[in-house]
Design a protein around this motif. Structure first.
Motif, PDB file in Angstrom:
ATOM      1  N   LEU A  19     -10.533  21.295  -4.595  1.00 17.16           N
ATOM      2  CA  LEU A  19     -10.718  20.128  -3.615  1.00 17.16           C
ATOM      3  C   LEU A  19     -11.588  20.347  -2.506  1.00 17.16           C
ATOM      4  N   GLY A  20     -13.333  20.040  -2.377  1.00 19.88           N
ATOM      5  CA  GLY A  20     -14.013  19.893  -1.862  1.00 19.88           C
ATOM      6  C   GLY A  20     -14.813  21.484  -2.010  1.00 19.88           C
ATOM      7  N   CYS A  21     -14.571  22.644  -2.375  1.00 25.05           N
ATOM      8  CA  CYS A  21     -14.670  23.722  -3.330  1.00 25.05           C
ATOM      9  C   CYS A  21     -15.500  23.453  -4.837  1.00 25.05           C
ATOM     10  N   SER A  22     -14.889  22.334  -5.475  1.00 26.05           N
ATOM     11  CA  SER A  22     -14.703  22.712  -7.131  1.00 26.05           C
ATOM     12  C   SER A  22     -17.148  22.650  -7.587  1.00 26.05           C
ATOM     13  N   GLY A  23     -17.224  22.069  -7.205  1.00 26.92           N
ATOM     14  CA  GLY A  23     -19.470  22.507  -6.856  1.00 26.92           C
ATOM     15  C   GLY A  23     -19.695  23.994  -6.908  1.00 26.92           C
ATOM     16  N   LYS A  24     -18.974  24.591  -5.875  1.00 29.98           N
ATOM     17  CA  LYS A  24     -19.333  26.213  -6.240  1.00 29.98           C
ATOM     18  C   LYS A  24     -19.209  26.695  -6.877  1.00 29.98           C
ATOM     19  N   ARG A  25     -17.535  26.808  -7.401  1.00 26.49           N
ATOM     20  CA  ARG A  25     -16.679  26.836  -8.404  1.00 26.49           C
ATOM     21  C   ARG A  25     -17.848  27.063  -9.632  1.00 26.49           C
ATOM     22  N   ILE A  26     -18.272  26.085 -10.327  1.00 26.91           N
ATOM     23  CA  ILE A  26     -18.435  24.993 -11.590  1.00 26.91           C
ATOM     24  C   ILE A  26     -20.034  26.542 -11.366  1.00 26.91           C
ATOM     25  N   ALA A  27     -20.568  26.601 -10.346  1.00 34.43           N
ATOM     26  CA  ALA A  27     -22.342  26.750 -10.185  1.00 34.43           C
ATOM     27  C   ALA A  27     -21.599  28.442 -10.123  1.00 34.43           C
ATOM     28  N   ASP A  28     -20.771  28.990  -9.968  1.00 38.26           N
ATOM     29  CA  ASP A  28     -20.703  30.650 -10.350  1.00 38.26           C
ATOM     30  C   ASP A  28     -20.383  30.736 -11.316  1.00 38.26           C
ATOM     31  N   LEU A  29     -19.074  29.458 -12.732  1.00 35.17           N
ATOM     32  CA  LEU A  29     -19.044  29.768 -13.449  1.00 35.17           C
ATOM     33  C   LEU A  29     -20.283  29.689 -14.505  1.00 35.17           C
ATOM     34  N   LEU A  30     -21.094  28.608 -14.291  1.00 35.24           N
ATOM     35  CA  LEU A  30     -22.442  28.786 -15.128  1.00 35.24           C
ATOM     36  C   LEU A  30     -23.228  30.315 -14.406  1.00 35.24           C
ATOM     37  N   LEU A  31     -23.461  30.682 -13.130  1.00 40.28           N
ATOM     38  CA  LEU A  31     -24.622  31.613 -12.833  1.00 40.28           C
ATOM     39  C   LEU A  31     -23.401  33.298 -13.281  1.00 40.28           C
ATOM     40  N   SER A  58       0.658  -1.293   0.030  1.00 39.03           N
ATOM     41  CA  SER A  58       0.095  -0.191   0.312  1.00 39.03           C
ATOM     42  C   SER A  58       0.716   1.781   0.041  1.00 39.03           C
ATOM     43  N   PRO A  59       1.864   1.566  -0.970  1.00 41.94           N
ATOM     44  CA  PRO A  59       2.606   2.769  -0.975  1.00 41.94           C
ATOM     45  C   PRO A  59       1.550   3.609  -0.933  1.00 41.94           C
ATOM     46  N   ALA A  60       2.991   5.120  -1.265  1.00 38.96           N
ATOM     47  CA  ALA A  60       2.024   5.962  -0.922  1.00 38.96           C
ATOM     48  C   ALA A  60       2.269   6.804  -2.738  1.00 38.96           C
ATOM     49  N   MET A  61       1.237   7.834  -2.895  1.00 40.49           N
ATOM     50  CA  MET A  61       2.094   8.134  -4.229  1.00 40.49           C
ATOM     51  C   MET A  61       3.185   8.977  -3.982  1.00 40.49           C
ATOM     52  N   ASP A  62       3.752   8.364  -5.977  1.00 42.09           N
ATOM     53  CA  ASP A  62       4.473   8.963  -6.193  1.00 42.09           C
ATOM     54  C   ASP A  62       4.674  10.503  -6.585  1.00 42.09           C
ATOM     55  N   THR A  63       5.486  11.285  -6.485  1.00 39.71           N
ATOM     56  CA  THR A  63       5.579  12.393  -6.847  1.00 39.71           C
ATOM     57  C   THR A  63       5.387  12.944  -8.187  1.00 39.71           C
ATOM     58  N   ARG A  64       5.783  12.371  -9.607  1.00 37.89           N
ATOM     59  CA  ARG A  64       5.054  11.974 -10.552  1.00 37.89           C
ATOM     60  C   ARG A  64       3.791  11.832 -10.872  1.00 37.89           C
ATOM     61  N   THR A  65       3.242  10.550  -9.849  1.00 39.67           N
ATOM     62  CA  THR A  65       2.162  10.839 -10.279  1.00 39.67           C
ATOM     63  C   THR A  65       0.819  11.737  -9.426  1.00 39.67           C
ATOM     64  N   LYS A  66       1.661  12.224  -8.511  1.00 44.24           N
ATOM     65  CA  LYS A  66       0.580  13.655  -8.326  1.00 44.24           C
ATOM     66  C   LYS A  66       0.659  14.266  -8.552  1.00 44.24           C
ATOM     67  N   GLU A  67       1.673  14.769  -9.558  1.00 47.25           N
ATOM     68  CA  GLU A  67       2.114  15.854 -10.223  1.00 47.25           C
ATOM     69  C   GLU A  67       1.067  15.915 -11.698  1.00 47.25           C
ATOM     70  N   PHE A  68       0.876  14.576 -12.145  1.00 48.95           N
ATOM     71  CA  PHE A  68      -0.434  14.339 -13.281  1.00 48.95           C
ATOM     72  C   PHE A  68      -1.325  14.226 -12.964  1.00 48.95           C
ATOM     73  N   PHE A  69      -2.109  13.809 -11.362  1.00 48.47           N
ATOM     74  CA  PHE A  69      -3.026  14.005 -10.991  1.00 48.47           C
ATOM     75  C   PHE A  69      -3.842  15.531 -10.799  1.00 48.47           C
ATOM     76  N   GLU A  70      -3.022  15.804  -9.967  1.00 49.70           N
ATOM     77  CA  GLU A  70      -2.838  17.486  -9.920  1.00 49.70           C
ATOM     78  C   GLU A  70      -3.288  18.580 -10.936  1.00 49.70           C
ATOM     79  N   TYR A  71      -2.423  18.042 -12.302  1.00 54.34           N
ATOM     80  CA  TYR A  71      -2.887  18.359 -13.980  1.00 54.34           C
ATOM     81  C   TYR A  71      -4.655  18.993 -13.991  1.00 54.34           C
ATOM     82  N   TYR A  72      -5.248  17.244 -13.826  1.00 56.82           N
ATOM     83  CA  TYR A  72      -6.505  17.252 -13.951  1.00 56.82           C
ATOM     84  C   TYR A  72      -6.755  17.744 -13.171  1.00 56.82           C
ATOM     85  N   LEU A  73      -6.823  17.754 -11.892  1.00 53.15           N
ATOM     86  CA  LEU A  73      -7.819  18.265 -10.542  1.00 53.15           C
ATOM     87  C   LEU A  73      -7.176  19.102  -9.770  1.00 53.15           C
ATOM     88  N   ASP A  74      -6.980  20.356  -9.975  1.00 53.50           N
ATOM     89  CA  ASP A  74      -6.160  21.195  -9.170  1.00 53.50           C
ATOM     90  C   ASP A  74      -6.323  20.906  -7.817  1.00 53.50           C
TER      91      ASP A  74
END
Length: 125
Positions: A109-121, A89-105
Motif C-alpha cells: 500500500l502506497g508503493c505498488s506503483g514503484k514495485r510494478i515499475a521495477d518489475l517492468l524494468l 458504520s462498522p469496522a471491517m471484520d477480520t474475515r473480510t480483512k484477510e480476504f482483502f489482504e489476499y488480493y492487495l497485500d
C-alpha cells in the motif's frame, strides 16, 4: 452528505478522488472503487438487493463473485438495511480483512506503483 457519481455519469468525466478521501462510507457494486475504498480503510456497503443476483450469474470465480457469494464485507438487503449500516458504520471484520489482504497485500500500500515499475524494468533486461 456528499454524493459522488461514477465518472461516466458526470459531465466532466473526472475520476473520484477527493470525494473518496473525504467519505465515511462508500456504497459500491464492483470495480476499482471497491478496492480503492478498502485500501483506504473506508466502510464499504454492497447493495445486494440491486446487484447480488447479477453478480452471482455473470462474474463466476472472480474476486467480485466471491465478495457476493461468500458475503465478504457489508451487504445491505434493502434500502432500510443500508440506512442502518450507514448509521452503524462498522469496522471491517477480520474475515473480510484477510480476504482483502489476499488480493492487495498491505506491504505494498502506497508503493505498488514503484514495485510494478521495477518489475517492468526488470523484464527489459
Amino acid at each position: 452528505m456528499h454524493v459522488s457519481l461514477h465518472p461516466r455519469n458526470r459531465k466532466d468525466k473526472k475520476p473520484t478522488y477527493q470525494q473518496l478521501l473525504e467519505a465515511d462510507v462508500v456504497i459500491s457494486d464492483l470495480g476499482t472503487m471497491v478496492w480503492e475504498a478498502w485500501a483506504l480503510g473506508k466502510t464499504l456497503i454492497f447493495p445486494d438487493w440491486i446487484i447480488k443476483e447479477r453478480m452471482l450469474k455473470h462474474k463466476k470465480n472472480s474476486a467480485e463473485w466471491r465478495i457476493f457469494a461468500e458475503d465478504y464485507g457489508l451487504h445491505a438487503s434493502s434500502i432500510e438495511h443500508m440506512k442502518d449500516l450507514i448509521a452503524e458504520s462498522p469496522a471491517m471484520d477480520t474475515r473480510t480483512k484477510e480476504f482483502f489482504e489476499y488480493y492487495l497485500d498491505p506491504k505494498y500500500l502506497g508503493c505498488s506503483g514503484k514495485r510494478i515499475a521495477d518489475l517492468l524494468l526488470a523484464l527489459d533486461k
